[in-house]
Design an enzyme around this catalytic site. Structure first.
Site, PDB file in Angstrom:
ATOM      1  N   HIS A 172       0.794  -1.227   0.000  1.00 49.56           N
ATOM      2  CA  HIS A 172       0.000   0.000   0.000  1.00 49.56           C
ATOM      3  C   HIS A 172       0.828   1.280   0.000  1.00 49.56           C
ATOM      4  O   HIS A 172       0.283   2.374  -0.074  1.00 49.56           O
ATOM      5  CB  HIS A 172      -0.933   0.035   1.215  1.00 49.56           C
ATOM      6  CG  HIS A 172      -0.210   0.300   2.507  1.00 49.56           C
ATOM      7  ND1 HIS A 172       0.530  -0.656   3.132  1.00 49.56           N
ATOM      8  CD2 HIS A 172      -0.084   1.415   3.245  1.00 49.56           C
ATOM      9  CE1 HIS A 172       1.066  -0.135   4.229  1.00 49.56           C
ATOM     10  NE2 HIS A 172       0.720   1.125   4.322  1.00 49.56           N
TER      11      HIS A 172
HETATM   12  C1  UD1 Z   1      -1.911   5.248   6.426  1.00 52.47           C
HETATM   13  C2  UD1 Z   1      -0.581   5.692   7.020  1.00 52.47           C
HETATM   14  C3  UD1 Z   1       0.474   4.617   6.765  1.00 52.47           C
HETATM   15  C4  UD1 Z   1       0.008   3.259   7.235  1.00 52.47           C
HETATM   16  C5  UD1 Z   1      -1.339   2.943   6.600  1.00 52.47           C
HETATM   17  C6  UD1 Z   1      -1.872   1.605   7.043  1.00 52.47           C
HETATM   18  C7  UD1 Z   1      -0.182   8.128   6.948  1.00 52.47           C
HETATM   19  C8  UD1 Z   1       0.642   9.190   6.320  1.00 52.47           C
HETATM   20  N1  UD1 Z   1      -0.098   6.916   6.388  1.00 52.47           N
HETATM   21  O1  UD1 Z   1      -1.727   5.172   5.010  1.00 52.47           O
HETATM   22  O2  UD1 Z   1       1.650   4.962   7.473  1.00 52.47           O
HETATM   23  O3  UD1 Z   1       0.954   2.280   6.876  1.00 52.47           O
HETATM   24  O4  UD1 Z   1      -2.252   3.981   6.964  1.00 52.47           O
HETATM   25  O5  UD1 Z   1      -3.064   1.305   6.412  1.00 52.47           O
HETATM   26  O6  UD1 Z   1      -0.862   8.388   7.929  1.00 52.47           O
HETATM   27  N2  UD1 Z   1      -9.202   4.486   2.581  1.00 52.47           N
HETATM   28  C9  UD1 Z   1     -10.421   3.868   2.594  1.00 52.47           C
HETATM   29  N3  UD1 Z   1     -10.942   3.507   3.802  1.00 52.47           N
HETATM   30  C10 UD1 Z   1     -10.313   3.754   4.986  1.00 52.47           C
HETATM   31  C11 UD1 Z   1      -9.077   4.404   4.952  1.00 52.47           C
HETATM   32  C12 UD1 Z   1      -8.521   4.759   3.742  1.00 52.47           C
HETATM   33  O7  UD1 Z   1     -11.008   3.617   1.577  1.00 52.47           O
HETATM   34  O8  UD1 Z   1     -10.857   3.386   6.054  1.00 52.47           O
HETATM   35  C13 UD1 Z   1      -8.595   4.851   1.266  1.00 52.47           C
HETATM   36  C14 UD1 Z   1      -8.955   6.243   0.812  1.00 52.47           C
HETATM   37  O9  UD1 Z   1      -9.092   6.219  -0.561  1.00 52.47           O
HETATM   38  C15 UD1 Z   1      -7.733   7.051   1.197  1.00 52.47           C
HETATM   39  C16 UD1 Z   1      -6.610   6.035   1.021  1.00 52.47           C
HETATM   40  O10 UD1 Z   1      -7.185   4.791   1.388  1.00 52.47           O
HETATM   41  O11 UD1 Z   1      -7.586   8.208   0.428  1.00 52.47           O
HETATM   42  C17 UD1 Z   1      -5.405   6.330   1.865  1.00 52.47           C
HETATM   43  O12 UD1 Z   1      -5.755   6.448   3.257  1.00 52.47           O
HETATM   44  P1  UD1 Z   1      -4.823   7.321   4.234  1.00 52.47           P
HETATM   45  O13 UD1 Z   1      -5.265   7.167   5.639  1.00 52.47           O
HETATM   46  O14 UD1 Z   1      -4.682   8.704   3.714  1.00 52.47           O
HETATM   47  O15 UD1 Z   1      -3.397   6.655   4.059  1.00 52.47           O
HETATM   48  P2  UD1 Z   1      -2.975   5.110   4.042  1.00 52.47           P
HETATM   49  O16 UD1 Z   1      -2.441   4.825   2.681  1.00 52.47           O
HETATM   50  O17 UD1 Z   1      -4.054   4.239   4.585  1.00 52.47           O
END
Ligand code: UD1
Length: 372
Positions: free
Chosen positions: A207
Site C-alpha cells: 500500500h
Molecule cells: C496510512 C498511514 C500509513 C500506514 C497505513 C496503514 C499516513 C501518512 N499513512 O496510510 O503509514 O501504513 O495507513 O493502512 O498516515 N481508505 C479507505 N478507507 C479507509 C481508509 C482509507 O477507503 O478506512 C482509502 C482512501 O481512498 C484514502 C486512502 O485509502 O484516500 C489512503 O488512506 P490514508 O489514511 O490517507 O493513508 P494510508 O495509505 O491508509
C-alpha cells in the site's frame, strides 16, 4: 497523585490500534484514560474490527475526519483536537507510530504545553520521500517522553540532539498484542475459509505510495507476483488505496491472468494473524509486518529499499528487496528453495512492553511532581 492523572490516547489509522490496545490494558486502574479516534481510517474492516479483536474500548471521542490530502487531513485533525485538548486538559497525551493522526496530535499538544509521549520513537528510514518519515522526525522533536522499540532508536534520538533523560528503551509494544492474540488466532477459521493448509502459501500486503502510486512500478511488482504465484499461491488482503490504483491504471487484467494471486478484503487482526502466522513467506511494504514476521520467524521480503526497523534485518528474518521485479522473483524463489532467512527475536520484544510504558509514564509524572 499518579492515580488521578489523566492520559489521553489518540489513534487514527489501522497500525495504531494494535499498539494502543495493550497500553490501555496495562494502564487500567492506574490512570484515568480517554480514547480519541480521529477517523483517519473509517471502513469497518480498517477500524471497527480491530477494536473488537483487540479488546479496545469504544472511543470516548470520534472525530470522523476521513480521507483527504496530507495537509487537509492533518489540519482537520489538528483543528478538532485543539478544541478537545482545551476542554479535556489531559496530563499527558500518548501517541503511537508515524501516521498523520500521530503528527497532528503531537503538534497540537506541544503548542498547548500538554506533555506528549511517543511510542515507537527513534525509528528512521532516512527516506524523506516517505510521509511517515517526516511525521517521525517532527513528533520526536516535540515529544516529552520518547519510548523506543529497539536500541538503535535511542542512539538515533541522541544523535538528533534529544536530551537523554527524555528517551527510554521499552521494547516493541506491537508484540504485546501479537503474543496476547496468538492463541485466539488458532481458533480463527480463515485458513479453512480460504481452503489453505499451513505452510503452502504466501501472504502479500502492498500500500505504500512509492509502490502503488506509479503505474510502471506497480505493473512491475504485479509481473513478479504473477511468476511467483505459479509456484506458490499468494493471498493478498488488499488495501483500499491499492485497489483504487490498480483500477485507475487499468491493471486489473494482470490480476485476472494470475488466478493464484488471490485478493481478499482487508482482514481483521485475528484473522490476519492466523493467515500470516501460517505462511511460508510474507511479501510486504508494511512496517509492522516486518516486525511481526521477525517475531514469528517467518521469512519476510520487504518490497522497499529501506526500513525504519533495521533490527528486523540485522537480527530477524527480514530482507529488503526493493521493487525491482527480478529482485523480488529471485528472493522469493530462494525462499522456496529453502534459502529463507533465519533470525532471532530482538531484545525486549517479550510481550511486556506495555507494562514498561505504564511504568515510564508513572515515573514521568513523579519527575514532574518533584519539579525535575
Ligand atoms: C496510512 C498511514 C500509513 C500506514 C497505513 C496503514 C499516513 C501518512 N499513512 O496510510 O503509514 O501504513 O495507513 O493502512 O498516515 N481508505 C479507505 N478507507 C479507509 C481508509 C482509507 O477507503 O478506512 C482509502 C482512501 O481512498 C484514502 C486512502 O485509502 O484516500 C489512503 O488512506 P490514508 O489514511 O490517507 O493513508 P494510508 O495509505 O491508509
Amino acid at each position: 497523585m499518579a492515580s488521578t492523572r489523566k492520559i489521553m490516547h489518540v489513534v487514527g489509522a489501522r497500525p495504531n490500534f494494535m499498539k494502543t490496545a495493550p497500553i490501555m490494558r496495562a494502564m487500567q486502574g492506574r490512570f484515568e484514560q480517554v480514547l480519541v479516534h480521529t477517523g483517519q481510517h473509517y471502513d469497518d474492516n480498517m477500524s471497527q474490527v480491530f477494536f473488537e479483536d483487540l479488546g479496545l474500548p469504544q472511543p470516548d471521542i470520534y472525530l470522523g475526519v476521513g480521507s483527504a490530502s496530507h495537509a487537509v487531513q492533518t489540519a482537520r485533525i489538528m483543528i478538532a483536537l485543539e478544541e478537545i485538548m482545551l476542554a479535556q486538559r489531559p496530563d499527558l497525551v500518548m501517541v503511537v507510530g508515524d501516521v498523520n493522526s500521530t503528527l497532528a496530535a503531537a503538534l497540537v499538544c506541544s503548542k498547548l504545553l500538554i506533555p506528549v509521549a511517543h511510542v515507537e520513537a527513534g525509528l528512521r528510514s532516512f527516506d524523506r520521500e516517505m510521509p511517515e518519515e517526516i511525521n517521525r522526525l517532527v513528533v520526536d522533536q516535540v515529544a516529552d517522553l520518547l519510548l523506543t522499540p529497539s536500541r538503535d532508536g535511542d542512539a538515533q534520538l541522541l544523535k538528533e540532539g534529544i536530551p537523554a533523560e527524555r528517551v527510554q528503551f521499552v521494547g516493541n509494544v506491537m508484540i504485546d498484542s501479537l503474543a496476547h492474540a496468538l492463541e485466539r488466532a488458532r481458533e480463527s477459521s480463515t485458513l479453512a475459509d480460504l481452503g489453505l493448509e499451513p505452510g503452502t502459501f504466501a501472504v502479500l500486503t502492498l500500500h505504500r505510495p512509492s509502490n502503488v502510486d506509479d503505474p510502471e512500478t506497480l505493473c512491475g511488482i504485479l509481473a513478479a507476483l504473477t511468476d511467483i504465484q505459479q509456484q506458490l499461491p499468494i493471498i493478498f488482503p488488499i488495501h483500499p488505496r491499492t485497489r483504487g490504483r490498480i483500477e485507475a491504471f487499468g491493471l486489473a487484467p494482470m490480476l485476472e491472468a494470475a488466478p493464484n494471486l488471490r485478493l481478499t478484503e482487508p482482514l481483521g487482526y485475528i484473522d490476519f494473524l492466523r493467515l500470516y502466522s501460517s505462511a511460508r513467506l510474507v511479501l510486504t511494504d508494511s512496517g509492522g509486518l516486518q516486525e511481526e514476521t521477525t517475531y514469528l520467524g517467518i521469512p519476510c521480503l520487504t518490497l522497499r529499499f529501506n526500513t525504519e526497523r533495521p533490527v528486523t534485518v540485522s537480527e530477524g528474518t527480514n530482507q529488503l528487496v526493493g521493487n525491482d521485479p527480478e529482485a523480488i522473483r529471485k528472493a522469493a524463489f530462494d525462499v522456496l528453495e529453502g534459502r529463507g532467512k533465519q533470525g532471532g527475536i530482538p531484545e525486549y520484544w517479550d510481550g511486556r512492553t506495555s507494562e514498561r510504558i505504564a511504568a515510564a509514564c508513572a515515573a514521568f509524572f513523579a519527575r514532574q511532581e518533584a519539579g525535575a
